[in-house]
Design a protein around this motif. Sequence first.
Motif, mmCIF file in Angstrom:
data_model
loop_
_atom_site.group_PDB
_atom_site.id
_atom_site.type_symbol
_atom_site.label_atom_id
_atom_site.label_comp_id
_atom_site.label_asym_id
_atom_site.label_seq_id
_atom_site.Cartn_x
_atom_site.Cartn_y
_atom_site.Cartn_z
ATOM 1 N N PRO B 170 0.850 -1.189 -0.080
ATOM 2 C CA PRO B 170 0.098 -0.086 0.057
ATOM 3 C C PRO B 170 0.836 1.101 0.050
ATOM 4 C CG PRO B 170 -0.069 -1.103 2.057
ATOM 5 C CD PRO B 170 0.818 -2.008 1.486
ATOM 6 N N PRO B 171 0.543 2.488 -0.134
ATOM 7 C CA PRO B 171 1.178 3.750 -0.313
ATOM 8 C C PRO B 171 1.823 4.057 1.058
ATOM 9 C CG PRO B 171 -1.089 4.237 -0.711
ATOM 10 C CD PRO B 171 -0.965 2.638 -0.907
ATOM 11 N N LYS B 172 2.835 4.530 0.902
ATOM 12 C CA LYS B 172 3.591 4.888 2.251
ATOM 13 C C LYS B 172 3.627 6.335 2.270
ATOM 14 C CE LYS B 172 5.962 0.817 3.789
ATOM 15 N NZ LYS B 172 4.782 -0.132 3.069
ATOM 16 N N THR B 173 3.766 7.042 1.311
ATOM 17 C CA THR B 173 3.973 8.639 1.268
ATOM 18 C C THR B 173 3.053 9.216 0.472
ATOM 19 O OG1 THR B 173 5.305 8.531 -0.870
ATOM 20 C CG2 THR B 173 6.606 8.213 1.080
ATOM 21 N N TRP B 174 2.975 10.674 0.723
ATOM 22 C CA TRP B 174 1.893 11.423 -0.071
ATOM 23 C C TRP B 174 2.016 11.148 -1.528
ATOM 24 C CZ3 TRP B 174 0.990 16.902 2.246
ATOM 25 C CH2 TRP B 174 0.450 16.720 3.754
ATOM 26 N N GLU B 175 3.213 11.243 -2.252
ATOM 27 C CA GLU B 175 3.612 11.061 -3.373
ATOM 28 C C GLU B 175 2.867 9.485 -4.011
ATOM 29 O OE1 GLU B 175 5.948 11.830 -1.304
ATOM 30 O OE2 GLU B 175 6.032 14.043 -2.054
ATOM 31 N N GLU B 176 3.247 8.639 -3.118
ATOM 32 C CA GLU B 176 2.626 7.256 -3.611
ATOM 33 C C GLU B 176 1.236 7.235 -3.598
ATOM 34 O OE1 GLU B 176 5.925 4.238 -2.582
ATOM 35 O OE2 GLU B 176 4.593 4.413 -1.334
ATOM 36 N N TYR B 180 -0.801 6.305 -6.969
ATOM 37 C CA TYR B 180 -1.856 5.196 -6.856
ATOM 38 C C TYR B 180 -3.291 5.645 -7.067
ATOM 39 C CZ TYR B 180 1.547 2.244 -4.675
ATOM 40 O OH TYR B 180 2.754 1.474 -4.245
ATOM 41 N N ALA B 181 -3.623 6.888 -6.416
ATOM 42 C CA ALA B 181 -5.199 7.152 -6.621
ATOM 43 C C ALA B 181 -5.287 7.578 -8.087
ATOM 44 C CB ALA B 181 -5.554 8.605 -5.701
ATOM 45 N N LYS B 182 -4.367 8.356 -8.725
ATOM 46 C CA LYS B 182 -4.503 8.531 -10.011
ATOM 47 C C LYS B 182 -4.651 7.331 -10.993
ATOM 48 C CE LYS B 182 -1.014 11.896 -10.720
ATOM 49 N NZ LYS B 182 -0.185 12.917 -11.054
ATOM 50 N N ARG B 183 -3.914 6.265 -10.827
ATOM 51 C CA ARG B 183 -4.086 5.182 -11.557
ATOM 52 C C ARG B 183 -5.260 4.225 -11.527
ATOM 53 N NH1 ARG B 183 1.363 1.843 -11.265
ATOM 54 N NH2 ARG B 183 2.702 3.351 -10.251
ATOM 55 N N MET B 184 -5.895 4.636 -10.319
ATOM 56 C CA MET B 184 -7.269 3.893 -10.325
ATOM 57 C C MET B 184 -8.459 4.722 -10.225
ATOM 58 S SD MET B 184 -6.027 1.150 -6.700
ATOM 59 C CE MET B 184 -5.314 2.425 -5.825
ATOM 60 N N THR B 185 -8.280 5.930 -10.803
ATOM 61 C CA THR B 185 -9.558 6.720 -11.111
ATOM 62 C C THR B 185 -9.767 6.556 -12.625
ATOM 63 O OG1 THR B 185 -8.407 8.334 -9.731
ATOM 64 C CG2 THR B 185 -10.106 9.185 -11.001
ATOM 65 N N ALA B 186 -11.326 6.406 -12.756
ATOM 66 C CA ALA B 186 -11.546 6.146 -13.939
ATOM 67 C C ALA B 186 -12.967 7.310 -14.472
ATOM 68 C CB ALA B 186 -12.281 4.966 -14.314
ATOM 69 N N VAL B 245 -6.590 19.877 -2.336
ATOM 70 C CA VAL B 245 -7.278 20.587 -3.479
ATOM 71 C C VAL B 245 -6.666 20.025 -4.680
ATOM 72 C CG1 VAL B 245 -7.084 23.054 -4.601
ATOM 73 C CG2 VAL B 245 -7.647 22.600 -2.146
ATOM 74 N N ASP B 246 -5.245 19.836 -4.752
ATOM 75 C CA ASP B 246 -4.857 19.175 -5.935
ATOM 76 C C ASP B 246 -5.589 17.690 -6.332
ATOM 77 O OD1 ASP B 246 -3.225 21.266 -6.668
ATOM 78 O OD2 ASP B 246 -1.386 20.453 -5.708
ATOM 79 N N LEU B 247 -5.650 17.116 -5.230
ATOM 80 C CA LEU B 247 -6.381 15.539 -5.529
ATOM 81 C C LEU B 247 -7.400 15.911 -6.135
ATOM 82 C CD1 LEU B 247 -5.374 13.922 -2.120
ATOM 83 C CD2 LEU B 247 -4.693 13.139 -4.557
ATOM 84 N N MET B 248 -8.228 16.709 -5.773
ATOM 85 C CA MET B 248 -9.715 16.918 -6.076
ATOM 86 C C MET B 248 -9.839 17.669 -7.604
ATOM 87 S SD MET B 248 -12.764 16.539 -5.726
ATOM 88 C CE MET B 248 -13.543 16.424 -3.999
ATOM 89 N N ARG B 249 -8.860 18.847 -7.526
ATOM 90 C CA ARG B 249 -9.016 19.802 -8.690
ATOM 91 C C ARG B 249 -8.060 19.646 -9.864
ATOM 92 N NH1 ARG B 249 -13.022 22.989 -7.289
ATOM 93 N NH2 ARG B 249 -12.800 24.007 -9.380
ATOM 94 N N ALA B 304 2.503 8.697 5.329
ATOM 95 C CA ALA B 304 2.965 9.732 6.178
ATOM 96 C C ALA B 304 3.891 10.799 5.432
ATOM 97 C CB ALA B 304 4.135 9.067 7.258
ATOM 98 N N ARG B 305 4.163 11.891 5.960
ATOM 99 C CA ARG B 305 4.838 12.861 5.450
ATOM 100 C C ARG B 305 6.083 12.968 6.408
ATOM 101 N NH1 ARG B 305 5.067 14.821 0.193
ATOM 102 N NH2 ARG B 305 5.210 17.139 0.330
ATOM 103 N N LYS B 306 6.206 13.966 7.008
ATOM 104 C CA LYS B 306 7.405 14.391 8.005
ATOM 105 C C LYS B 306 7.430 13.254 8.941
ATOM 106 C CE LYS B 306 9.092 18.854 7.234
ATOM 107 N NZ LYS B 306 8.113 19.809 7.098
ATOM 108 N N ARG B 307 6.194 12.949 9.446
ATOM 109 C CA ARG B 307 5.951 11.970 10.380
ATOM 110 C C ARG B 307 4.531 11.197 10.412
ATOM 111 N NH1 ARG B 307 5.124 16.570 15.025
ATOM 112 N NH2 ARG B 307 3.203 17.336 14.133
#
Lengths: 297, 431
Positions: B170-176, B180-186, B245-249, B304-307
């Motif tokens: 499963p994703p461990k960072t915000w980037e992942e 992942y979210a982008k790849r599983m969106t239709a 905001v970026d995830l949504m827009r 996680a991000r910084k923590r």
Amino acid sequence: MKRRLSPGARAQAGAARWLLAPALITFCAFSVVPVLMTLALGFTRYDVLTPPRWVGGANYADIMKDPTFLASIWHTFYYTLGTVPPTLVLGLLLAVALNARLRGMIVFRTLFYTPVVTSVVAASMIWMWLYNPQFGLLNFFLGKLGVGPQQWLSSPEQAMPCLMIMTVWKELGYAMVIYLAGLQGIPASLYEAAEMDGAAWWPSLRNVTLPMLRPVTLFLLVTSVIGSFQVFDAIYVMTKGGPVGATTTVVHQIYENGFRFLRMGRASAMAVVLFLMILIVSLLNLRVFRRDLEEVL
Amino acid sequence: MRSHLRAGAAVLLLALCWLAWGGVGCRGGGGKAEKEVAFWSSLMGSKEMARQALIQDFQKAEGITVNHQGFFDIEEQNKKLLVAMAGGTPPDVASNHVWFLARYAAAGQLEPLDDLMKRAGMSREQFEPSLMKGCVYDGKTYALPVFASSWVLYYNTELFKKAALDPKRPPKTWEELEDYAKRMTAWKGQSIQQAGLDVPYQVEDTMSDTFLTLFYQAGGEFLSPDGKKVAFDGPEGVEALQFLVDLMRKDRVSQIGFGQGLDQTPQSPFNAGTMAMSMMGPWGIINVQKYSPKLPYAVAPLPARKRAASVGDVFVIFIPRAAKHKDAAWRFARFFLDTPNLVKFTKACYQIPAELEAQKDPFFSQDPKMQVFIEATKTMRVNPGIPEQSEIIAAVQEECQQAIYGKKTAGQALRDAATAANAALARGGSG
């Protein structure tokens, strides 16, 4: 000079006092006292748990600068404009249609009146399904017509009209029933006279029905405007004042401030502003319809 | 649409009358052992059966009758409790969300528990420190944590496989998470068919919880060091909100209106298999069990991000200062928190016990899914106990929504939320 009452009349007056007492006591306890307390609390800071503190007009100065509250006043007027005129016009048209003595009219009357007696929360839940962006009937039918799916309650522009449509649907039956009663009080001789003068449907509606119904319209106008100024339940259930604050109304702001943020003083001041709004609009209504009021009284 | 104000005032007065009357009716005799206890809680719905069993066990063991009053909504319970406290007739013991505690404590409406705990041989250290934190106000213990709902990442393993992603990773960072979210969106035309990730858009607790989770992960702290101002409008806050905001827009991994009004139905996107990932508490397990038992899913720690950090719900038990049966109330609280009883209760409703000993029960310590939740409680953040909490959180929710709807920039929205929050703090939360 004091009027002398006969012993019998005095006994009757005594009995009247006792008979009126239950109603008066509940009226005082649940209406007069809370209203007076609201007036007083409007000048205080009060969080329910600690005693109120006098702050003078600070609450009023504060809410009159609060963009959310000012927006809620505008939304309340917008909602009223979007619900009261359509309800009255459609209610009248329905009443006129149902007043024609055709078979099965009682069925239609019942159907149109059902929403009035439905609880607002139940009705709101049904409309939320109708407006659902994915599974709602509205988007389904729009899709059949080749129109793309709409956001409805999630759209800042559409949410308020969505609420208005539901309210008109819900309140229509009430206006219809009151108008029906009014229509039945119009003497048939007036229509016969109009007919003899050669008046068709529209002129007779305009020159006989509408003028005769002015007192009924006044009653409906005053009560519906007051009702829509106090709109809360549907908003609380369907939008919670959102999205992006597009459907927050004065009573919703009173609720938020009073019961969510425990700012009872501020909420009381808002309630007083709402009271003044209703008072002014009701006086305006009464002024416009003054002639009819004299007739009724 | 009659006068709601009048109705509200009438209800308030009626409630006061009823409470005053009820208060006289159930006053215990001085000195005699207390035979009843009034308990108010929001342990309803998925927790109802567990609560009933707990009360039955207590009544049998202690011979004290529990008069329970349940509330389906924590805000509703809060309101009734406030009225009862103001009227001097609160219940003997109550359980609700930790959020409301500071307000009651600040107004002197709660019984400090430190002496009672000392006499009973209990200590704050028995409980998960992150959950105990919100129960202390001004150095005194005013409540004890019972259970928590920590947030974790739920993900649909079938959708992972379809997108050629490894369900074991499963994703461990915000980037992942974003990738992942982008790849599983239709999408199909203007409407989303499958959302990669649940992005909040409504003014509700999920909004503030999601934003604050990301904010804490980015390293932010809710209050400034002197505790006089909020600090969520700093760079960590902007980073967190901008991400949402970026995830949504920008990435468009979800859509405004998607799943609206479908919570706790088989049609809710995660249950229906049309949402790949969602951040939720343990109630998600019950939802899937109930509405979509065949759904292939797994849980993992939040990326996680910084923590690592998450926010979640903490339910606490407390005794109002004006309670009439304090002895029976304390006995009930102790019974509830006694390890075997707490284990039985939390097992029955899939919640994480706050007491560390209870967490060692095999149900929690040997189930990999439950372990993920237990781990998450360790990095769980509870917003600081301040009386202005409700108002500040409401401002955060409103302003985050402005940003997600694209009406304001993330920075502007957070500045506006902070302005409102700081005004509330400056007023000092007394109305």
